[in-house]
Design an enzyme around this catalytic site. Sequence first.
Site, PDB file in Angstrom:
ATOM      1  N   GLU A 116     -47.426  -5.317   1.870  1.00  0.00           N
ATOM      2  CA  GLU A 116     -47.377  -6.227   0.726  1.00  0.00           C
ATOM      3  C   GLU A 116     -48.093  -7.510   1.128  1.00  0.00           C
ATOM      4  OE1 GLU A 116     -43.202  -6.911  -0.157  1.00  0.00           O
ATOM      5  OE2 GLU A 116     -42.789  -4.821   0.327  1.00  0.00           O
ATOM      6  N   LYS A 118     -48.451 -11.362   1.751  1.00  0.00           N
ATOM      7  CA  LYS A 118     -47.492 -12.412   2.092  1.00  0.00           C
ATOM      8  C   LYS A 118     -47.840 -13.634   1.249  1.00  0.00           C
ATOM      9  CE  LYS A 118     -45.382 -14.549   6.132  1.00  0.00           C
ATOM     10  NZ  LYS A 118     -45.396 -15.920   5.643  1.00  0.00           N
ATOM     11  N   ASP A 120     -47.699 -17.316  -0.196  1.00  0.00           N
ATOM     12  CA  ASP A 120     -47.433 -18.594   0.468  1.00  0.00           C
ATOM     13  C   ASP A 120     -46.695 -19.533  -0.481  1.00  0.00           C
ATOM     14  OD1 ASP A 120     -47.458 -20.320   2.537  1.00  0.00           O
ATOM     15  OD2 ASP A 120     -49.576 -20.853   2.386  1.00  0.00           O
ATOM     16  N   TYR A 228     -39.550  -9.413  -3.840  1.00  0.00           N
ATOM     17  CA  TYR A 228     -39.943  -8.473  -2.788  1.00  0.00           C
ATOM     18  C   TYR A 228     -38.809  -7.757  -2.067  1.00  0.00           C
ATOM     19  CZ  TYR A 228     -39.734 -12.782   0.060  1.00  0.00           C
ATOM     20  OH  TYR A 228     -39.367 -13.955   0.638  1.00  0.00           O
ATOM     21  N   LYS A 320     -50.575 -12.251  10.271  1.00  0.00           N
ATOM     22  CA  LYS A 320     -51.020 -13.545   9.754  1.00  0.00           C
ATOM     23  C   LYS A 320     -52.533 -13.673   9.883  1.00  0.00           C
ATOM     24  CE  LYS A 320     -48.531 -16.862   8.980  1.00  0.00           C
ATOM     25  NZ  LYS A 320     -47.364 -17.491   9.584  1.00  0.00           N
ATOM     26  N   CYS A 414     -54.651 -56.685   4.036  1.00  0.00           N
ATOM     27  CA  CYS A 414     -55.460 -55.800   3.204  1.00  0.00           C
ATOM     28  C   CYS A 414     -56.927 -55.889   3.639  1.00  0.00           C
ATOM     29  CB  CYS A 414     -55.325 -56.203   1.735  1.00  0.00           C
ATOM     30  SG  CYS A 414     -56.455 -55.302   0.662  1.00  0.00           S
ATOM     31  N   CYS A 417     -58.938 -57.755   0.601  1.00  0.00           N
ATOM     32  CA  CYS A 417     -58.763 -59.148   0.178  1.00  0.00           C
ATOM     33  C   CYS A 417     -58.201 -60.029   1.280  1.00  0.00           C
ATOM     34  CB  CYS A 417     -57.881 -59.224  -1.067  1.00  0.00           C
ATOM     35  SG  CYS A 417     -56.164 -58.786  -0.745  1.00  0.00           S
ATOM     36  N   CYS A 432     -50.930 -53.374  -0.786  1.00  0.00           N
ATOM     37  CA  CYS A 432     -51.432 -54.709  -1.053  1.00  0.00           C
ATOM     38  C   CYS A 432     -50.865 -55.115  -2.407  1.00  0.00           C
ATOM     39  CB  CYS A 432     -52.963 -54.703  -1.108  1.00  0.00           C
ATOM     40  SG  CYS A 432     -53.630 -56.277  -1.692  1.00  0.00           S
ATOM     41  N   CYS A 437     -56.578 -58.701  -5.909  1.00  0.00           N
ATOM     42  CA  CYS A 437     -57.329 -57.993  -4.859  1.00  0.00           C
ATOM     43  C   CYS A 437     -58.493 -57.249  -5.511  1.00  0.00           C
ATOM     44  CB  CYS A 437     -56.415 -57.011  -4.132  1.00  0.00           C
ATOM     45  SG  CYS A 437     -57.328 -55.925  -3.004  1.00  0.00           S
TER      46      CYS A 437
HETATM   47  S1  IVH Z   1     -39.892  -9.890   3.430  1.00  0.00           S
HETATM   48  C1  IVH Z   1     -36.326  -9.527   6.189  1.00  0.00           C
HETATM   49  N1  IVH Z   1     -42.003  -9.826   1.869  1.00  0.00           N
HETATM   50  O1  IVH Z   1     -42.610 -14.765   4.394  1.00  0.00           O
HETATM   51  C2  IVH Z   1     -37.435  -9.599   5.202  1.00  0.00           C
HETATM   52  N2  IVH Z   1     -41.417 -11.890   2.886  1.00  0.00           N
HETATM   53  O2  IVH Z   1     -41.515 -15.231   7.569  1.00  0.00           O
HETATM   54  C3  IVH Z   1     -38.047 -10.932   5.136  1.00  0.00           C
HETATM   55  N3  IVH Z   1     -42.862 -13.783   2.261  1.00  0.00           N
HETATM   56  O3  IVH Z   1     -39.506 -16.293   4.515  1.00  0.00           O
HETATM   57  C4  IVH Z   1     -38.992 -11.223   4.074  1.00  0.00           C
HETATM   58  N4  IVH Z   1     -44.185 -12.653   0.918  1.00  0.00           N
HETATM   59  O4  IVH Z   1     -40.686 -16.363   2.312  1.00  0.00           O
HETATM   60  C5  IVH Z   1     -41.230 -10.582   2.665  1.00  0.00           C
HETATM   61  N5  IVH Z   1     -43.813  -9.653   0.435  1.00  0.00           N
HETATM   62  C6  IVH Z   1     -43.048 -10.398   1.225  1.00  0.00           C
HETATM   63  C7  IVH Z   1     -43.268 -11.771   1.410  1.00  0.00           C
HETATM   64  C8  IVH Z   1     -42.438 -12.493   2.268  1.00  0.00           C
HETATM   65  C9  IVH Z   1     -43.922 -13.840   1.437  1.00  0.00           C
HETATM   66  C10 IVH Z   1     -42.331 -14.932   3.028  1.00  0.00           C
HETATM   67  C11 IVH Z   1     -40.862 -15.115   2.926  1.00  0.00           C
HETATM   68  C12 IVH Z   1     -40.333 -15.191   4.326  1.00  0.00           C
HETATM   69  C13 IVH Z   1     -41.572 -15.320   5.155  1.00  0.00           C
HETATM   70  C14 IVH Z   1     -41.446 -14.496   6.412  1.00  0.00           C
END
Ligand code: IVH
Length: 677
Positions: A116, A118, A120, A228, A320, A414, A417, A432, A437
């Site tokens: 999946e 990740k 942000d 998720y 990552k 400042c 000025c 300031c 100014c």
């Molecule tokens: S699973 C035990 N799935 O990533 C399962 N996390 O460090 C834990 N996150 O704090 C999470 N997308 O906020 C999972 N598809 C996804 C995710 C996801 C983003 C974030 C989540 C978690 C951090 C993991």
Amino acid sequence: MAAVTPEIRKQVQDLRQLVQKAGYHYYVLDDPILEDAVYDQLYRQLQDLEAQYPELVTSDSPTQRVGDRPATQFTSVRHAIPLYSLENAFNAGELQTWQERWQRLAPDAAAEYICELKIDGSAIALTYEQGLLVRGATRGDGEMGEEITQNLRTIRSIPLRLALENPPPIVEVRGEAFLPLDSFRQINQERSQAGEALFANPRNAAAGTLRQLDSRIVARRKLDFFAYTLHLGRDQNAHTLMNSQKEALDLLVRMGFRVNPNRVLCPSLAAVQTYCDRWSTDRMELPYLTDGVVIKLNSLALQERLGFTQKFPRWAIAFKYPAEEAPTQIDQIVVQVGRTGALTPVAEFKPVQLAGTTVTRATLHNRDRILELDLHLGDTVIVRKAGEIIPEVVRVLPELRPAGAVPYTMPTHCPECGQPVVQPVGEAVTRCVNSSCPAILRGSLIHWASRDALDINGVGEKLVQQLVDRNLVRSVADLYDLTVERLLTLERMGQKSAEKIVGAIAQSKTQPWARVLYGLGIRHVGTVNAQTLADQFPSSAQLAQAAADQIAAVYGIGPEIAQAVFEWFRVPANQELMQRLQAAGLQLAGETKPIAPPTSQPLAGKTFVVTGTLPTLKRDEAEDLIRQAGGKVTGSVSAKTSYVVVGENAGSKLEKAEALGIPQLSEAELLDLLQGS
Ligand code: IVH
């Protein structure tokens, strides 16, 4: 109170169901079934009926998403099931090590993974009892979070009631609340217009928004949510409903959640690696930020067997993507003074390549940030810029600090000025406060003349600099005393230009009161708040006389904004300014013209995908032009795409467009369309 008849009851139920369904199609499926205006009208009808028959209001009604009372603080809640974080892997080798580790514990198990994206944002836990959303909380430290139910209810893609016939009595859903890039840009634009500090990135903006005490503000910020994980209460026969993460995600979809569509089952680690490689570039096209891939073992039985270490699940890992960071050495720190008087330190450093652009400067935000970094002059620092993120200094490498380097401290005076600056108690900002100014004056004039304010053509940075340097203008009101003769005393100013400028300034007197109010540059008053205030206080006299709580009573105006407006009108210099503007003939009452969006919207209602390298425009430039003309830009081609703008080396998107028979445009054709021809 009116009596409820069975007919009325049914009417309200039917209407509620339709509004709910239309909302689901719009916010979760991204596939509207009603025209916006029709939806709005039905929604209002439902609101009216509920107001007339309050006993028919239910907590899951689509009208009940926004609370009307700001919270004073959040309460802590203990998570029934802790929210774990994930171990990180940064390369194929680390993924391999992880696989070997879990396989030692379960040598017989099949390596079937689900990948999946990740997302942000901020992790959120939702609790449903008997199918109804009863609680929502932040992750906190994983054990204890903050209860933010009222805020989460405003997120339209979070169902208030599960869409299952017989939902399990207790359902826990986890997912990521995030701010789409479009909304992030819009919020920062509004904050910049209102003289407020910008959010550094969408994640901070999402986290900050979720912790807003006033859910009406949250509702305006357009957060979104991807679910998720799914936990069904212990007394459930859970395995009749789901046996794998894939089935859990599919069940979440059936419950009415948005689940990220880019999830894929992978029969081997090689397939996982292919997925990670593909999304390392494809993710740039998504309308939200992702920072990696989450890889989970698909079988829930295997997940249970492997369990958790002290910190992480053994059955999942986050791959990552490398952050877009680089080291560089600071040349100097310059301090800018904004129109609110705030001093912003900016680091200038040796050029570095980040996220495809050359970066030479990054904001250091304020004094607190500099102390936190322990920044010394000449330091080598790590700079980060990813996607939409404003370049920032992440940390210092003290190991590389030159001998004898001194800590950087904010100036006591400042730089514009020379007056002493102030450091308000409890605030990180250095300000300031000299109302004459020149930097503040320049900023105020530029803001006054800007497009969303009085929209005065020809009054830009250069002219303003000269007007202030030559002492021709000491306040915004002085602009209206400028004559062609006086302008002709400026360098390189011709008769024609001078006449044009004087004409444009005179023309600005016809701008409506809402724009004047925005142009005054009162803190927190961006275009949206200015319009809201102008609607409720049809003249400046009424607004000037209003008490802070009267202003705060306006829907959408929080106490902080109200206080700023109230205080602004108490300052004698501002009162004098209003009198002079009145005398000059500006519109300080009534509405002659609403704040106009960019003059025409030839692409309204159309959805575009831009792919490949265009001959002259960068992709984001083309996308901005489309958005400015009212069009929508998405990252992937679907049946809903109206046009695909095609450049050189267009890949799979072009193929898909051809397969779906979607019209294609060259850059030139797009530009024609933008002209409205
Ligand atoms: S699973 C035990 N799935 O990533 C399962 N996390 O460090 C834990 N996150 O704090 C999470 N997308 O906020 C999972 N598809 C996804 C995710 C996801 C983003 C974030 C989540 C978690 C951090 C993991």
